[in-house]
Design a protein around this motif. Structure first.
Motif, PDB file in Angstrom:
ATOM      1  N   GLN A   8      -9.222 -39.002  13.331  1.00 32.50           N
ATOM      2  CA  GLN A   8      -7.918 -39.168  13.961  1.00 32.50           C
ATOM      3  C   GLN A   8      -7.320 -37.806  14.280  1.00 32.50           C
ATOM      4  OE1 GLN A   8      -4.606 -40.480  11.497  1.00 32.50           O
ATOM      5  NE2 GLN A   8      -5.837 -40.203   9.646  1.00 32.50           N
ATOM      6  N   PRO A   9      -6.480 -37.750  15.324  1.00 32.40           N
ATOM      7  CA  PRO A   9      -5.857 -36.474  15.682  1.00 32.40           C
ATOM      8  C   PRO A   9      -4.975 -35.972  14.542  1.00 32.40           C
ATOM      9  CG  PRO A   9      -5.635 -38.083  17.451  1.00 32.40           C
ATOM     10  CD  PRO A   9      -6.140 -38.825  16.263  1.00 32.40           C
ATOM     11  N   ILE A  10      -4.917 -34.675  14.411  1.00 29.95           N
ATOM     12  CA  ILE A  10      -4.087 -34.062  13.381  1.00 29.95           C
ATOM     13  C   ILE A  10      -2.780 -33.600  14.024  1.00 29.95           C
ATOM     14  CG2 ILE A  10      -5.196 -31.794  13.670  1.00 29.95           C
ATOM     15  CD1 ILE A  10      -4.829 -31.410  10.619  1.00 29.95           C
ATOM     16  N   SER A  11      -1.658 -34.002  13.461  1.00 30.34           N
ATOM     17  CA  SER A  11      -0.354 -33.722  14.063  1.00 30.34           C
ATOM     18  C   SER A  11       0.163 -32.343  13.650  1.00 30.34           C
ATOM     19  CB  SER A  11       0.653 -34.790  13.650  1.00 30.34           C
ATOM     20  OG  SER A  11       0.923 -34.694  12.266  1.00 30.34           O
ATOM     21  N   GLN A  12       1.171 -31.885  14.385  1.00 28.96           N
ATOM     22  CA  GLN A  12       1.792 -30.603  14.074  1.00 28.96           C
ATOM     23  C   GLN A  12       2.447 -30.640  12.704  1.00 28.96           C
ATOM     24  OE1 GLN A  12       1.464 -27.835  15.889  1.00 28.96           O
ATOM     25  NE2 GLN A  12       2.555 -26.731  14.263  1.00 28.96           N
ATOM     26  N   ALA A  13       3.038 -31.789  12.366  1.00 26.50           N
ATOM     27  CA  ALA A  13       3.689 -31.927  11.062  1.00 26.50           C
ATOM     28  C   ALA A  13       2.678 -31.772   9.930  1.00 26.50           C
ATOM     29  CB  ALA A  13       4.383 -33.278  10.977  1.00 26.50           C
ATOM     30  N   GLU A  14       1.489 -32.312  10.113  1.00 29.84           N
ATOM     31  CA  GLU A  14       0.456 -32.194   9.080  1.00 29.84           C
ATOM     32  C   GLU A  14      -0.066 -30.764   8.988  1.00 29.84           C
ATOM     33  OE1 GLU A  14      -1.730 -35.218  10.929  1.00 29.84           O
ATOM     34  OE2 GLU A  14      -1.262 -36.760   9.439  1.00 29.84           O
ATOM     35  N   LEU A  15      -0.079 -30.065  10.114  1.00 31.06           N
ATOM     36  CA  LEU A  15      -0.531 -28.677  10.107  1.00 31.06           C
ATOM     37  C   LEU A  15       0.465 -27.760   9.423  1.00 31.06           C
ATOM     38  CD1 LEU A  15      -2.034 -28.249  13.705  1.00 31.06           C
ATOM     39  CD2 LEU A  15      -3.284 -28.387  11.532  1.00 31.06           C
ATOM     40  N   GLU A  16       1.748 -28.114   9.476  1.00 33.76           N
ATOM     41  CA  GLU A  16       2.785 -27.231   8.940  1.00 33.76           C
ATOM     42  C   GLU A  16       2.652 -26.997   7.440  1.00 33.76           C
ATOM     43  OE1 GLU A  16       6.529 -28.797  10.120  1.00 33.76           O
ATOM     44  OE2 GLU A  16       6.373 -28.019  12.188  1.00 33.76           O
ATOM     45  N   GLN A  17       2.053 -27.939   6.725  1.00 32.06           N
ATOM     46  CA  GLN A  17       1.905 -27.732   5.281  1.00 32.06           C
ATOM     47  C   GLN A  17       0.864 -26.662   4.964  1.00 32.06           C
ATOM     48  OE1 GLN A  17       0.003 -31.137   3.212  1.00 32.06           O
ATOM     49  NE2 GLN A  17      -0.283 -32.038   5.257  1.00 32.06           N
ATOM     50  N   TYR A  18       0.081 -26.287   5.985  1.00 27.97           N
ATOM     51  CA  TYR A  18      -0.909 -25.211   5.792  1.00 27.97           C
ATOM     52  C   TYR A  18      -0.543 -23.977   6.623  1.00 27.97           C
ATOM     53  CZ  TYR A  18      -3.485 -29.352   4.297  1.00 27.97           C
ATOM     54  OH  TYR A  18      -3.860 -30.522   3.680  1.00 27.97           O
ATOM     55  N   ALA A  19       0.648 -23.988   7.215  1.00 28.36           N
ATOM     56  CA  ALA A  19       1.068 -22.928   8.144  1.00 28.36           C
ATOM     57  C   ALA A  19       1.096 -21.557   7.447  1.00 28.36           C
ATOM     58  CB  ALA A  19       2.436 -23.257   8.725  1.00 28.36           C
ATOM     59  N   PRO A  20       0.875 -20.496   8.255  1.00 26.41           N
ATOM     60  CA  PRO A  20       0.532 -20.550   9.685  1.00 26.41           C
ATOM     61  C   PRO A  20      -0.952 -20.835   9.915  1.00 26.41           C
ATOM     62  CG  PRO A  20       0.703 -18.270   8.983  1.00 26.41           C
ATOM     63  CD  PRO A  20       1.070 -19.106   7.787  1.00 26.41           C
ATOM     64  N   VAL A  21      -1.235 -21.707  10.886  1.00 26.28           N
ATOM     65  CA  VAL A  21      -2.608 -22.067  11.251  1.00 26.28           C
ATOM     66  C   VAL A  21      -2.916 -21.422  12.594  1.00 26.28           C
ATOM     67  CG1 VAL A  21      -4.197 -23.941  11.781  1.00 26.28           C
ATOM     68  CG2 VAL A  21      -2.473 -24.231   9.977  1.00 26.28           C
ATOM     69  N   SER A  22      -3.933 -20.584  12.631  1.00 24.64           N
ATOM     70  CA  SER A  22      -4.262 -19.873  13.870  1.00 24.64           C
ATOM     71  C   SER A  22      -5.249 -20.634  14.745  1.00 24.64           C
ATOM     72  CB  SER A  22      -4.813 -18.485  13.555  1.00 24.64           C
ATOM     73  OG  SER A  22      -5.956 -18.574  12.720  1.00 24.64           O
ATOM     74  N   SER A  23      -6.043 -21.515  14.132  1.00 29.89           N
ATOM     75  CA  SER A  23      -6.988 -22.312  14.932  1.00 29.89           C
ATOM     76  C   SER A  23      -7.390 -23.566  14.177  1.00 29.89           C
ATOM     77  CB  SER A  23      -8.232 -21.494  15.300  1.00 29.89           C
ATOM     78  OG  SER A  23      -9.031 -21.251  14.153  1.00 29.89           O
ATOM     79  N   VAL A  24      -7.756 -24.596  14.954  1.00 31.61           N
ATOM     80  CA  VAL A  24      -8.233 -25.867  14.396  1.00 31.61           C
ATOM     81  C   VAL A  24      -9.532 -26.234  15.106  1.00 31.61           C
ATOM     82  CG1 VAL A  24      -7.731 -28.310  14.034  1.00 31.61           C
ATOM     83  CG2 VAL A  24      -5.879 -26.621  13.946  1.00 31.61           C
TER      84      VAL A  24
END
Length: 203
Positions: free
Chosen positions: A29-45
Motif C-alpha cells: 500500500q502507498p505510504i502517506s506523508q503522515a506515516e513518513l513524518e514519524q521517521y522525518a526527515p526522510v530524504s528518499s523512499v
C-alpha cells in the motif's frame, strides 16, 4: 592474472540468471506523508522486495529504515534459515550450504566496511562465498578461490599489502623510480661502451 576470464574472477558463473521481479505481484500500500513524518526527515523512499513481500526502504538521518510494504511496520532482520534459502536459490551449483554467518562488518575481501553482512559459504565451486544484506537479503557480492588468488596476485602487482587497492602508494612509486633509474643507467652504459669501442677502433 589473464589466464582466467574476468567474468569468472568476478564470480558471475556462481549465480543463476535472475528472474524478473515485478513488484505488482506483491501486496503493498502507498505510504502517506503522515506515516513518513514519524521517521522525518526522510530524504528518499524506495520500494523493493524480500521473501515474496514488498519492502519500503527509507533513507533518513538516522540511517536506513525498512518497513513492510503491506503493514508499514518495521521488519525484522533475516534469520539464518532465510538467508540460506535465498542463497540456495541464487547459487548456480547443486551444493548444500556449508555455513551461514552474520558478520559484524565486511570481511577484508569485501573491503572491510563497518557494516553487518551475511556470509554464506558453499563447499563447491572453488569454496564460493555469497554475501547478503542482513535485512533486505539483497546480494552484495560473491567471492571464490579464483577471486582470492587474483586478489593476491593483484596485491603483489600494485605492492599495496594492506588495502590492496592503492595504485599510488609510496612503495610502488619508489620501485618504479628505481627501475627507471636502472634502465636509464643501463642505456647510458650501453651507449658509453659502444662509444669507447668505436674510439679504440679509430685509434
Amino acid at each position: 592474472m589473464t589466464a582466467v576470464p574476468l567474468t569468472n574472477v568476478h564470480g558471475n558463473h556462481l549465480l543463476k540468471a535472475d528472474d524478473e521481479v515485478l513488484l505488482n505481484q506483491y501486496s503493498w500500500q502507498p505510504i502517506s506523508q503522515a506515516e513518513l513524518e514519524q521517521y522525518a526527515p526522510v530524504s528518499s523512499v524506495r520500494l523493493t522486495s524480500r521473501l515474496n513481500q514488498a519492502l519500503y526502504v527509507l533513507t533518513t538521518e538516522q540511517g536506513l529504515i525498512y518497513l513492510d510494504g503491506e503493514t508499514l511496520e518495521k521488519v525484522r532482520p533475516l534469520t539464518r534459515n532465510d538467508i540460506a534459502m535465498i542463497a540456495k536459490k541464487k547459487f548456480a551449483y547443486d551444493a548444500p550450504v556449508q555455513s551461514a554467518v552474520l558478520l559484524k562488518q565486511y570481511p577484508q575481501e569485501l573491503g572491510g566496511r563497518n557494516q553487518p553482512v551475511w556470509q554464506v559459504n558453499f563447499n563447491a565451486a572453488f569454496n564460493a562465498s555469497l554475501y547478503f544484506h542482513p535485512v533486505t537479503g539483497a546480494l552484495i557480492s560473491k567471492r571464490s578461490d579464483i577471486w582470492r588468488a587474483f586478489d593476491f596476485l593483484w596485491m603483489l602487482h600494485i605492492m599495496d599489502y594492506d588495502e590492496r587497492s592503492d595504485v599510488n602508494n609510496n612503495l610502488l612509486f619508489l620501485s618504479a623510480l628505481t627501475a627507471l633509474i636502472f634502465v636509464t643507467a643501463g642505456l647510458w652504459l650501453l651507449f658509453y661502451s659502444f662509444h669507447r669501442r668505436n674510439k679504440k677502433q679509430v685509434a
